[in-house]
Scaffold this motif. Structure first.
Motif, mmCIF file in Angstrom:
data_model
loop_
_atom_site.group_PDB
_atom_site.id
_atom_site.type_symbol
_atom_site.label_atom_id
_atom_site.label_comp_id
_atom_site.label_asym_id
_atom_site.label_seq_id
_atom_site.Cartn_x
_atom_site.Cartn_y
_atom_site.Cartn_z
ATOM 1 N N ARG A 183 0.352 -5.879 9.690
ATOM 2 C CA ARG A 183 0.409 -4.412 9.708
ATOM 3 C C ARG A 183 -0.046 -3.886 11.073
ATOM 4 N N PRO A 184 0.712 -2.945 11.668
ATOM 5 C CA PRO A 184 0.244 -2.375 12.943
ATOM 6 C C PRO A 184 -1.159 -1.791 12.798
ATOM 7 N N ASN A 207 0.862 -1.178 0.000
ATOM 8 C CA ASN A 207 0.000 0.000 0.000
ATOM 9 C C ASN A 207 0.904 1.236 0.000
ATOM 10 N N ARG A 267 5.850 -1.691 6.895
ATOM 11 C CA ARG A 267 4.413 -1.385 6.924
ATOM 12 C C ARG A 267 4.061 -0.545 8.147
ATOM 13 N N HIS A 268 3.182 0.415 7.952
ATOM 14 C CA HIS A 268 2.741 1.282 9.047
ATOM 15 C C HIS A 268 1.231 1.168 9.212
ATOM 16 N N GLY A 269 0.755 1.625 10.364
ATOM 17 C CA GLY A 269 -0.672 1.530 10.646
ATOM 18 C C GLY A 269 -1.466 2.692 10.074
ATOM 19 N N ASP A 270 -0.782 3.827 9.859
ATOM 20 C CA ASP A 270 -1.488 4.983 9.324
ATOM 21 C C ASP A 270 -0.508 5.840 8.502
ATOM 22 N N PHE A 309 4.409 2.906 15.227
ATOM 23 C CA PHE A 309 4.602 1.466 15.096
ATOM 24 C C PHE A 309 4.851 1.088 13.641
ATOM 25 N N PHE A 310 5.684 0.081 13.455
ATOM 26 C CA PHE A 310 5.900 -0.441 12.104
ATOM 27 C C PHE A 310 6.186 -1.942 12.194
ATOM 28 N N LEU A 315 0.931 3.616 2.946
ATOM 29 C CA LEU A 315 1.230 3.115 4.292
ATOM 30 C C LEU A 315 2.580 2.403 4.388
ATOM 31 N N ASP A 316 3.177 2.123 3.214
ATOM 32 C CA ASP A 316 4.361 1.262 3.234
ATOM 33 C C ASP A 316 5.564 1.943 2.604
#
Lengths: 166, 166
Positions: free
Chosen positions: B98-99, A8, A133-136, A112-113, A11-12
Motif C-alpha cells: 500500500r502506498p 480496507n 489500494r491507496h495511501g489515504d 499514489f495507488f 482506502l481500497d
C-alpha cells in the motif's frame, strides 16, 4: 504466494467480474504492449504508447490520449508477476523500485495507488478481480470520483471484445 | 534475478565494504528481529522494537529510541527477498504494497527511499553493498546530510561485532 493484503473499504477500490475469456488471454492482454493498447483506455480515450518489462522492479508505462488530443503519461513499476494469476504494480515507485518524485505528479492522476489484477479459472472463463489500494482516504475518494468502476468496467468490456478476436 | 536498477549519483547513496563475517550471518542479522535490534542503530541510539515478515509485501518496522528518550518509528515493506544475497525494502510503501500516506511523515525521515542490501561471498567474509535510492535530489541530499555514510558505517561495525558473538 500468500497475500499480505487486507481489504480496507476506506482506502481500497475493488472490481470483480466473471468473463467468458480464458485467463491466459486476459494475462496476454495485460502484459504485452501490442495486446494492451487496443483495449486499455475507455473510448474515446486512446492508449498511444506502452512499455512493459514484466518482472518485479520492471517498468509499466502507458501514455493516454484524451479526445481533445492531450497526452497523459503514467509511469509505474511492477511488484508481483505471477503468470496467468496475479499482476501487481504501483505508481508510488518508478522502475528499479525508485520512489516516485514527491513534488511532481505529471501523470494522469495526482495520487499514489497500487493495483493488483487477480485471475482465477472459472469454467471456460475467468474470475477477474482488481484491487486498488491507496495511501489515504482522499486519494481513494478522488479515484472513485474519477469514475473508477465505470472506467474499469468499460475497459474490461473492451478487453473481452478484443480477446475474442485474438 | 537481474536488477533493473541503474545507479544515479544525484539520487542514490551507496556504501560498500568487505567484512570478515560470512554472509549467512549478515543475512541473519538483517532478517530476524532479535538479531537485528542489537546492532541496527548507531549507539547511543537504540532499536527498541522490530517487526519482520520476510517476503515481498511483508512488513519491515523498527522503532528507534533517541538518547533523549524520543521514539522514532519506521514503517516499510519488503520488495525483494533473496536469501543470503539481496534484501530490498522501501518506506514509500507500507505492508501489502500500500502506498504510504502522502500527508504524514511520522517516521525518522520525511522523504521516501528504497534500500537494497547486497551480499556476495568474499573469501571467508562478505562483500557488503548497500544502495539507497531516492525519488528526488532533495531527499537524497537530506539523507546524505543526516550522516548516511557515518551511520551505515557505525551500524555495520556494530553488526560485525555482534555477528562474531553469534
Amino acid at each position: 504466494m500468500n497475500t499480505v493484503y487486507q481489504f480496507n473499504p476506506k482506502l481500497d477500490l475493488t472490481f470483480e467480474r466473471i468473463v467468458d475469456v480464458p485467463r491466459e488471454l486476459v494475462w496476454k492482454a495485460w502484459t504485452q504492449p501490442k495486446h494492451l493498447m487496443p483495449w486499455f483506455c475507455p473510448l474515446p480515450w486512446k492508449t498511444i504508447n506502452c512499455e512493459i518489462d514484466l518482472r518485479p522492479g520492471g517498468i509499466f508505462r502507458t501514455v493516454m490520449l484524451s479526445p481533445e488530443g492531450k497526452e497523459y503519461p503514467n509511469l509505474g513499476c511492477y511488484l508481483e508477476v505471477i503468470k496467468n494469476e496475479k499482476l501487481t504494480w504501483t505508481n508510488a515507485l518508478t522502475p528499479g523500485f525508485r520512489p516516485a518524485p514527491a513534488a511532481t505528479h505529471e501523470g494522469s492522476v495526482d495520487f499514489f495507488f497500487t493495483a493488483s489484477i487477480q485471475l482465477a479459472a472459472h469454467g471456460t472463463g475467468t474470475r477477474y478481480t482488481a484491487i486498488v489500494r491507496h495511501g489515504d482516504e482522499a486519494g481513494c475518494k478522488k479515484h472513485a470520483d474519477m469514475g473508477f468502476h465505470e472506467g474499469w468496467g468499460k475497459a474490461l468490456d473492451q478487453l473481452v471484445a478484443y480477446a475474442r478476436k485474438m
